[in-house]
Motif scaffolding. Sequence first.
Motif, PDB file in Angstrom:
ATOM      1  N   SER A 503      10.737   3.239  -3.090  1.00  0.00           N
ATOM      2  CA  SER A 503      10.501   2.085  -3.768  1.00  0.00           C
ATOM      3  C   SER A 503       9.570   2.285  -5.015  1.00  0.00           C
ATOM      4  O   SER A 503       8.664   3.058  -5.148  1.00  0.00           O
ATOM      5  CB  SER A 503       9.898   1.170  -2.893  1.00  0.00           C
ATOM      6  OG  SER A 503       9.756  -0.418  -3.830  1.00  0.00           O
ATOM      7  N   ASP A 504      10.156   1.419  -5.932  1.00  0.00           N
ATOM      8  CA  ASP A 504       9.138   1.491  -7.229  1.00  0.00           C
ATOM      9  C   ASP A 504       8.563  -0.140  -7.438  1.00  0.00           C
ATOM     10  O   ASP A 504       7.899  -0.355  -8.703  1.00  0.00           O
ATOM     11  CB  ASP A 504       9.956   1.638  -8.814  1.00  0.00           C
ATOM     12  CG  ASP A 504      10.962   0.595  -8.715  1.00  0.00           C
ATOM     13  OD1 ASP A 504      11.110  -0.205  -8.005  1.00  0.00           O
ATOM     14  OD2 ASP A 504      11.704   0.853  -9.840  1.00  0.00           O
ATOM     15  N   ASN A 505       8.445  -0.995  -6.244  1.00  0.00           N
ATOM     16  CA  ASN A 505       7.836  -2.118  -6.287  1.00  0.00           C
ATOM     17  C   ASN A 505       6.551  -1.955  -5.728  1.00  0.00           C
ATOM     18  O   ASN A 505       6.308  -1.395  -4.670  1.00  0.00           O
ATOM     19  CB  ASN A 505       8.772  -3.140  -5.427  1.00  0.00           C
ATOM     20  CG  ASN A 505       8.058  -4.458  -5.513  1.00  0.00           C
ATOM     21  OD1 ASN A 505       7.239  -4.766  -4.937  1.00  0.00           O
ATOM     22  ND2 ASN A 505       8.775  -5.462  -6.271  1.00  0.00           N
ATOM     23  N   ILE A 506       5.505  -2.409  -6.497  1.00  0.00           N
ATOM     24  CA  ILE A 506       3.978  -2.222  -6.313  1.00  0.00           C
ATOM     25  C   ILE A 506       3.869  -3.014  -4.790  1.00  0.00           C
ATOM     26  O   ILE A 506       3.190  -2.581  -3.861  1.00  0.00           O
ATOM     27  CB  ILE A 506       3.251  -2.827  -7.386  1.00  0.00           C
ATOM     28  CG1 ILE A 506       3.603  -1.941  -8.567  1.00  0.00           C
ATOM     29  CG2 ILE A 506       1.815  -3.070  -6.785  1.00  0.00           C
ATOM     30  CD1 ILE A 506       2.622  -2.641  -9.628  1.00  0.00           C
ATOM     31  N   ASN A 507       4.465  -4.141  -4.512  1.00  0.00           N
ATOM     32  CA  ASN A 507       4.178  -4.991  -3.225  1.00  0.00           C
ATOM     33  C   ASN A 507       4.592  -4.164  -2.202  1.00  0.00           C
ATOM     34  O   ASN A 507       4.262  -4.045  -1.088  1.00  0.00           O
ATOM     35  CB  ASN A 507       4.853  -6.385  -3.535  1.00  0.00           C
ATOM     36  CG  ASN A 507       4.183  -7.301  -4.543  1.00  0.00           C
ATOM     37  OD1 ASN A 507       2.863  -7.102  -4.684  1.00  0.00           O
ATOM     38  ND2 ASN A 507       4.692  -8.165  -5.152  1.00  0.00           N
ATOM     39  N   ASN A 538      -0.512   2.778  -9.003  1.00  0.00           N
ATOM     40  CA  ASN A 538      -1.020   1.526  -9.420  1.00  0.00           C
ATOM     41  C   ASN A 538      -2.769   1.379  -8.782  1.00  0.00           C
ATOM     42  O   ASN A 538      -2.754   2.063  -7.350  1.00  0.00           O
ATOM     43  CB  ASN A 538      -0.324   0.368  -8.882  1.00  0.00           C
ATOM     44  CG  ASN A 538      -0.800  -0.981  -9.577  1.00  0.00           C
ATOM     45  OD1 ASN A 538      -1.890  -1.704  -8.935  1.00  0.00           O
ATOM     46  ND2 ASN A 538      -0.044  -1.211 -10.630  1.00  0.00           N
ATOM     47  N   ASP A 539      -3.390   0.810  -9.201  1.00  0.00           N
ATOM     48  CA  ASP A 539      -4.815   0.567  -8.933  1.00  0.00           C
ATOM     49  C   ASP A 539      -4.767   0.024  -7.502  1.00  0.00           C
ATOM     50  O   ASP A 539      -5.964   0.198  -6.680  1.00  0.00           O
ATOM     51  CB  ASP A 539      -5.940   0.026  -9.823  1.00  0.00           C
ATOM     52  CG  ASP A 539      -5.816   0.863 -11.110  1.00  0.00           C
ATOM     53  OD1 ASP A 539      -5.662   1.913 -11.140  1.00  0.00           O
ATOM     54  OD2 ASP A 539      -6.392   0.167 -12.071  1.00  0.00           O
ATOM     55  N   ILE A 540      -4.059  -0.770  -7.185  1.00  0.00           N
ATOM     56  CA  ILE A 540      -4.287  -1.680  -5.927  1.00  0.00           C
ATOM     57  C   ILE A 540      -3.420  -0.679  -4.657  1.00  0.00           C
ATOM     58  O   ILE A 540      -3.908  -1.119  -3.483  1.00  0.00           O
ATOM     59  CB  ILE A 540      -3.353  -2.940  -5.779  1.00  0.00           C
ATOM     60  CG1 ILE A 540      -1.867  -2.614  -5.876  1.00  0.00           C
ATOM     61  CG2 ILE A 540      -3.824  -3.938  -7.301  1.00  0.00           C
ATOM     62  CD1 ILE A 540      -1.006  -3.907  -5.716  1.00  0.00           C
ATOM     63  N   ILE A 541      -3.224   0.352  -5.098  1.00  0.00           N
ATOM     64  CA  ILE A 541      -2.865   1.417  -3.761  1.00  0.00           C
ATOM     65  C   ILE A 541      -4.010   2.227  -3.403  1.00  0.00           C
ATOM     66  O   ILE A 541      -4.301   2.794  -4.479  1.00  0.00           O
ATOM     67  CB  ILE A 541      -1.393   2.193  -4.332  1.00  0.00           C
ATOM     68  CG1 ILE A 541      -0.325   1.176  -4.891  1.00  0.00           C
ATOM     69  CG2 ILE A 541      -1.200   2.933  -3.249  1.00  0.00           C
ATOM     70  CD1 ILE A 541       0.301   0.251  -3.813  1.00  0.00           C
ATOM     71  N   SER A 542      -4.235   2.163  -2.191  1.00  0.00           N
ATOM     72  CA  SER A 542      -5.635   2.864  -1.917  1.00  0.00           C
ATOM     73  C   SER A 542      -5.006   4.335  -1.775  1.00  0.00           C
ATOM     74  O   SER A 542      -4.474   4.586  -0.833  1.00  0.00           O
ATOM     75  CB  SER A 542      -6.071   2.249  -0.540  1.00  0.00           C
ATOM     76  OG  SER A 542      -7.062   3.046   0.012  1.00  0.00           O
ATOM     77  N   ASN A 543      -5.855   5.319  -2.387  1.00  0.00           N
ATOM     78  CA  ASN A 543      -5.736   6.657  -2.311  1.00  0.00           C
ATOM     79  C   ASN A 543      -6.316   7.093  -0.892  1.00  0.00           C
ATOM     80  O   ASN A 543      -5.841   8.041  -0.051  1.00  0.00           O
ATOM     81  CB  ASN A 543      -6.362   7.509  -3.394  1.00  0.00           C
ATOM     82  CG  ASN A 543      -5.704   7.430  -4.642  1.00  0.00           C
ATOM     83  OD1 ASN A 543      -4.328   7.383  -4.637  1.00  0.00           O
ATOM     84  ND2 ASN A 543      -6.487   7.389  -5.807  1.00  0.00           N
TER      85      ASN A 543
END
Length: 654
Positions: A503-507, A538-543
């Motif tokens: 997916s390329d959708n952030i949500n 994206n910053d909201i994705i936790s590494n």
Amino acid sequence: MKYLFVICFLFQIYSTSANAQSYKYHTVKKGETVFSISQTYSIDEEDIYKYNPDAKEGIGINEKLVIPIDASTSQPEAGSSVSFKEHTVKKKETLYSLSKEYDVSVDEIKRYNKQLYSKELQMGETIRIPQGAARSNSMIAENTPKPAPVSKPKESQITKTREHIVLPKETKYGIARKYGMTLKELEAINPRVEELQPGMMIRVGTDVLEDEPVIITDDRFRFYEVKPQETLFSLTRRFGVSIDSLKQLNPALKDGLKFGMVLKVPENPDGKNTDDEDYTGSGELANTKMDLSNSINNRSTKEIVLMLPYHLNKIEEDSIETYRNSIMNERVVRISLDFYSGVLMAIDKAKSMGISTNLKVYDTRQSASDVANVINANDFSNVDAVIGPLLQTPTEAAAARLESKNIPVINPLSNRSMRGYQNLFQSVPTEEFMKNAMLEFISRNSAGKNVIIVADGKAFKIKSELSSILPSARVVTPTDNYVSDAALAGTLTAGKNLVILESDNINVVSSTTSALNRLAREHDITLLTTNKTNAFENDIISNNHLGNLKFHYPSVDKEYDNTATEKFNERYVERFNIEPNRYALRGYDLTLDILLRLASAEDLYDSFERYPGFTEYYESKFHYMPNPEGGFTNDAIYLLKLNKDLTISEANDL
């Protein structure tokens, strides 16, 4: 590119040699006689009786007859009404340049020099150039019926059989493939048959193509028995074909690959077997790292042209400071300048190895017309290689104008599939290469594991491919761009779970990775993707979540390592007063690779013959493979893994 390959490959399949003998089955229709059938195929009645002796007693509706087809009747012989001129290939000559010199098409040259269908033109090679009106006949391709669907390959024991009369030149491999059997199954029901003879009757399975395609005797193909643990992707790498082409050659693959299946595959250039270790298209040497700094033997000054968009036209005599400020808002110009700084560092490094370089730099202004003007206004006759332009259209314009001179044009940063110019090199693997490398990794590591595919509507193509190679995988579809814990929990098992997220959708990415991170407390989960889209960055994705999930993904570059590049960083800061970024390192890696290849071989093309392995530098590695439609593409890809401590390492098999 895949579809172009399929088209080119199908053209090779149906372009038969002048003396090839072919056969097909004909199903007798109501009202047909032996005479009418002979007229249909332009053969004598005796030819039908020769292969169907029972037909002398009469033929019935739906009876199948073996029909011999002489390919020479549908394609003119090489010597008929066509004269030839022998030409000895000189350095930097290409099929394209020869076609222009002699005013014939590339296809006409290949038609009368059939080795050129499967290998590149070689310097010193003598070929025949047709003179006069020699045009190819595509009658066989147009009249060849498409294979009908084949039933699923049977289990290890054949219970129902039928008789088969062996035709001239038929082999056990060919017969097994025709009836969807493995070689062992064929031999098991014919235990006394050691060697096949024309006219011999043997037992075969009852599954056969309803309308058997033309069986062409052609030395460009052979039969191959599938070995244990082989996958469709490993076979495409072994034989240098796409999955679509392999399925076109073997319709039975629509029901999946199985051990022992007999496949029709392309023979390799020069008759080399893919099992040979020295085969440059694949095998061990292709996976061997080469250090070209130990092979420098060509000390001539390297003539390099660098074509990048600098927009120098925006600089006025009194506005240098204005230009300096404006480029901060022009990303392409900033990338060009960073890349250029890496090129200069590579030239300095090559100089320390005894390689001298004459660098010419031109401003392309992101325009194909400006590229054409640069080439028309300057002498490119002695240029060894052109690096750039950055973008697809200007790069293709440069390659088109320099193809007749056989001057390599290397695109440094674009991963888009480009037109097949013989002199065009794509240094960045395309998305198709990246995807296929990851698909092969997944296919190789999925055995015995529970596989879950999470894909949204935009990813329907890759979801279809994954479902094709992993038929037992479970599929989770996001609802309103959201994936819940419950939706995933129902698909997980107590063993090892592979979750493939497309997916390329952030949500979608955020909800899936968060849910999997919570579920990973009680389950063994590994997260993978064939395309690490911007959503993963994206910053909201936790590494931390990605690290806990042992995230696997394909990449063009390996992780930047400050320790490994410490001395380079010091030299770069000393010269430019700033830390190098990824574009500077890319400029360094690519340019140094080109200079070392030119210094260790006669030219760039010759370096691929001499050194079939890959080269690797600070962040990038290079292994150029010929494109079927022309030119070369780097297929050297990193498969990376994010570890729990957030370090990145190259992925090993799971």
